[in-house]
Motif scaffolding. Structure first.
Motif, PDB file in Angstrom:
ATOM      1  N   LEU A 227      -1.706   8.241  16.978  1.00 10.69           N
ATOM      2  CA  LEU A 227      -2.309   6.917  16.900  1.00 10.69           C
ATOM      3  C   LEU A 227      -3.224   6.793  15.688  1.00 10.69           C
ATOM      4  O   LEU A 227      -3.341   5.718  15.104  1.00 10.69           O
ATOM      5  CB  LEU A 227      -3.082   6.622  18.187  1.00 10.69           C
ATOM      6  N   LYS A 228      -3.849   7.886  15.305  1.00  8.94           N
ATOM      7  CA  LYS A 228      -4.634   7.872  14.070  1.00  8.94           C
ATOM      8  C   LYS A 228      -3.719   7.662  12.875  1.00  8.94           C
ATOM      9  O   LYS A 228      -4.069   6.963  11.916  1.00  8.94           O
ATOM     10  CB  LYS A 228      -5.433   9.165  13.931  1.00  8.94           C
ATOM     11  N   SER A 229      -2.540   8.254  12.934  1.00  6.75           N
ATOM     12  CA  SER A 229      -1.562   8.060  11.866  1.00  6.75           C
ATOM     13  C   SER A 229      -1.120   6.604  11.790  1.00  6.75           C
ATOM     14  O   SER A 229      -1.028   6.017  10.712  1.00  6.75           O
ATOM     15  CB  SER A 229      -0.351   8.972  12.107  1.00  6.75           C
ATOM     16  N   PHE A 230      -0.852   6.009  12.947  1.00  2.00           N
ATOM     17  CA  PHE A 230      -0.431   4.607  12.978  1.00  2.00           C
ATOM     18  C   PHE A 230      -1.558   3.705  12.497  1.00  2.00           C
ATOM     19  O   PHE A 230      -1.315   2.695  11.810  1.00  2.00           O
ATOM     20  CB  PHE A 230      -0.001   4.222  14.397  1.00  2.00           C
TER      21      PHE A 230
ATOM     22  N   GLU B 263      -1.373   0.974   9.472  1.00  2.00           N
ATOM     23  CA  GLU B 263      -1.680  -0.429   9.713  1.00  2.00           C
ATOM     24  C   GLU B 263      -3.020  -0.850   9.102  1.00  2.00           C
ATOM     25  O   GLU B 263      -3.448  -1.995   9.294  1.00  2.00           O
ATOM     26  CB  GLU B 263      -1.700  -0.700  11.220  1.00  2.00           C
ATOM     27  N   ASN B 264      -3.675   0.062   8.392  1.00  2.00           N
ATOM     28  CA  ASN B 264      -4.987  -0.221   7.802  1.00  2.00           C
ATOM     29  C   ASN B 264      -5.939  -0.758   8.872  1.00  2.00           C
ATOM     30  O   ASN B 264      -6.523  -1.834   8.749  1.00  2.00           O
ATOM     31  CB  ASN B 264      -4.860  -1.215   6.647  1.00  2.00           C
ATOM     32  N   ALA B 265      -6.077   0.026   9.959  1.00  2.00           N
ATOM     33  CA  ALA B 265      -6.891  -0.371  11.108  1.00  2.00           C
ATOM     34  C   ALA B 265      -7.936   0.707  11.383  1.00  2.00           C
ATOM     35  O   ALA B 265      -7.809   1.473  12.342  1.00  2.00           O
ATOM     36  CB  ALA B 265      -6.018  -0.608  12.331  1.00  2.00           C
ATOM     37  N   PRO B 266      -9.001   0.801  10.534  1.00  2.00           N
ATOM     38  CA  PRO B 266     -10.017   1.838  10.758  1.00  2.00           C
ATOM     39  C   PRO B 266     -10.908   1.492  11.950  1.00  2.00           C
ATOM     40  O   PRO B 266     -10.977   0.343  12.401  1.00  2.00           O
ATOM     41  CB  PRO B 266     -10.810   1.819   9.450  1.00  2.00           C
ATOM     42  N   GLY B 267     -11.577   2.513  12.469  1.00  2.00           N
ATOM     43  CA  GLY B 267     -12.583   2.294  13.508  1.00  2.00           C
ATOM     44  C   GLY B 267     -12.038   2.000  14.884  1.00  2.00           C
ATOM     45  O   GLY B 267     -12.739   1.427  15.718  1.00  2.00           O
TER      46      GLY B 267
END
Length: 543
Positions: free
Chosen positions: A473-476, A480-484
């Motif tokens: 999920l960290k990879s995804f 998706e440029n979805a930090p935090g």
């Protein structure tokens, strides 16, 4: 003259169909079905309905026969939906049953009523039915068997009010046989063969349907006659071609643009026994590279209908392979270099190489050690999405029926499925060792399945790579440029202690030497062994 009950006739039917193993988690509305359980039947108890479905799925795949699951009315059916979805995408024939409240009370919808029994399991059920009258229950089982077996195979569902079982039956049910294969249209398969024969650089893309139909050998023969590369369809749940074969090129990526790029240079591609295509992250691009014509053979009209590109043919994959082998011309052209990849059927490569160290191990070190420490004929079951590249780099799948995973991507299938597979190994007399590699996050989705494995005295070896996070999920999130994003870390899990609580041997091992010693003992024990192994946490590439 003694009149048989609906229950008596139903059990007689199941005997004739050789369906005498039931997987379930008992509930109140099922007890009238299960009372005075026949001595020639076997009940495999699980602690959760989803585990019952997963174990039945593994057993059905390993035996190539349908399996019966019994869950508890609407509550149990809801609990089991994740693995029903997986069974549907695995194309596993299951007959899933649940009780319902007494017919006299259904109108008022009392507690635990399945108020919409035929609708609740959709869309993942091929056929869903609650008999209009008790006398129809045995014939409904016969129809359920026929529907589950016919292509595309899959799960079916019967809801049965609890007071139906003791009602008098009309008589013995008529036992019927049905075909589980469909042959290809002769004209269309000839057209496909002509296109493959005329191609300058054809490529075969094999899916799990070939393995389900015992088609490894015929698939190899077709590849060798065409002298062409063979890819695994993206995210295949079971492989259909030996990864040590010189024509094997690996698994296709499961995103549009990189998959299209991988097929550049071919002029005719044929997908057999898989969807077109299984995608996960959205990476925009053309579905096919310029100059490539795509052909598609599947036994599933839905797969054929939803394919965004390609000309489709409905057929059981192995029957189509047989026809193609007879019809295609032998190619003697010089084959371009096989684009082999280290990560074999994995849709994405291993993470960047990590310096070798003693502890903690890298995922690749762990999996290479396990391949060395386990017998050659070990059956591998995988649910560790963060480490797919490393696992398939270390472990070549070279034999049929030696690797299983889930088609749906829904976590919680592989642990109970390993129980069904190991049980089938014992029932069949093959007795191959069973190794399940399940990530520390995935393990929690069906951990209660360990109890069933322990009660059945199945010597399954469970390896839990402990990276302390949902790394996939960290990879995804990166893609998706979805930090935090919260909730992606998994601290403070003591998996070895949890395993002991369910009656298994639970240990924590940090070195390959420790793991080697445990592996030598695990498969001769009368209980499962769970090894928790800390590994270096890395965020894998998705593409």
């Amino acid at each position: 003259m003694t009149v048989k009950s609906v229950r008596d006739v139903t059990f007689d039917l199941l005997r004739q169909l050789e369906l005498t193993t039931l997987f379930g988690n008992p509930g109140s509305t099922e007890e009238t079905f299960l009372k005075n359980f026949p001595s020639d039947f076997r009940y495999i108890q699980t602690l959760h309905e989803s585990s019952a479905v997963g174990a039945a799925d593994g057993y059905a795949q390993a035996t190539r026969k349908p399996a019966i699951v019994n869950v508890h009315t609407s509550a149990g059916l809801s609990n089991s939906m994740s693995n029903i979805m997986t069974a549907a995408q695995n194309k596993t024939p299951l007959i899933i049953t649940a009780g319902n409240q007494t017919r006299e009370m259904l109108l008022m919808e009392p507690w635990l009523t399945n108020v919409s029994p035929t609708e609740l399991p959709k869309p993942w059920i091929k056929w869903s039915y609650e008999p209009v009258r008790a006398e129809d229950v045995p014939a409904a089982f016969m129809r359920a068997y026929a529907m589950a077996m016919q292509p595309p195979a899959g799960p079916v569902f019967l809801s049965i009010p609890l007071d139906d079982w003791d009602k008098p039956a009309l008589g013995d049910v008529v036992v019927r046989s049905v075909s589980s294969k469909i042959a290809p249209d002769p004209s269309r398969i000839s057209q496909f063969a002509e296109k493959l024969s005329a191609a300058k650089n054809p490529v075969l893309i094999y899916g799990s349907g070939i393995a389900r139909g015992k088609g490894w050998d015929i698939g190899i023969q077709l590849a060798e006659k065409l002298n062409c590369h063979v890819f695994s369809a993206p995210a295949s749940e079971v492989p259909s071609f030996p990864e040590n074969h010189p024509l094997y090129a690996g698994g296709l990526p499961f995103a549009i643009q990189p998959l299209s790029k991988k097929l550049a240079g071919y002029d005719v591609a044929i997908v057999i026994g898989a969807p077109v295509f299984r995608y996960y992250p959205y990476v925009a691009g053309e579905y096919l590279p310029e100059g490539l014509e795509l052909l598609h053979i599947t036994d599933d009209p839905n797969e054929a209908g939803r394919a965004p590109v390609g000309d489709s043919l409905l057929s059981s994959p192995v029957l189509a392979l047989n026809s193609l082998l007879e019809l295609v011309g032998k190619r003697t052209a010089i084959l371009p270099e096989v684009p082999q990849q280290k990560h074999r059927m994995s849709p994405h490569p291993a993470a960047q190489s990590i310096p070798q160290q003693a502890s903690p191990l890298s995922a690749l070190q762990l999996f290479q050690g396990l391949r060395d420490f386990t017998p050659e004929d070990t059956v591998l079951i995988e649910e560790s999405p963060s480490n797919l590249g490393e696992l398939h780099t270390a472990w070549s799948i070279d034999k049929p029926d030696s690797f299983y995973t889930f088609a749906s991507g829904s976590l919680g299938w592989n642990l109970p499925a390993s129980i069904g597979i190991a049980l089938a190994e014992r029932d069949s007399g093959r007795n191959r060792p069973v190794l399940a590699i399940i990530g520390d996050g995935s393990f929690q989705y069906s951990i209660q399945g360990l109890w069933t494995a322990a009660q059945l005295k199945l010597p399954i070896l469970f390896i839990v790579p402990r990276n302390g996070e949902y790394a996939i999920l960290k990879s995804f999130a990166e893609l998706e440029n979805a930090p935090g994003v919260p909730g992606l870390d998994l601290p403070d899990l003591d998996i070895a202690s949890l395993a002991k609580g369910y009656g298994c041997i639970g240990v924590r091992a940090e070195t390959l030497d420790e793991i080697n010693v445990i592996c030598k003992q695990a498969f001769s024990r009368l209980v499962p062994t769970v090894i928790e192994v800390p590994i270096i946490p890395v965020v894998p590439p998705l593409l």
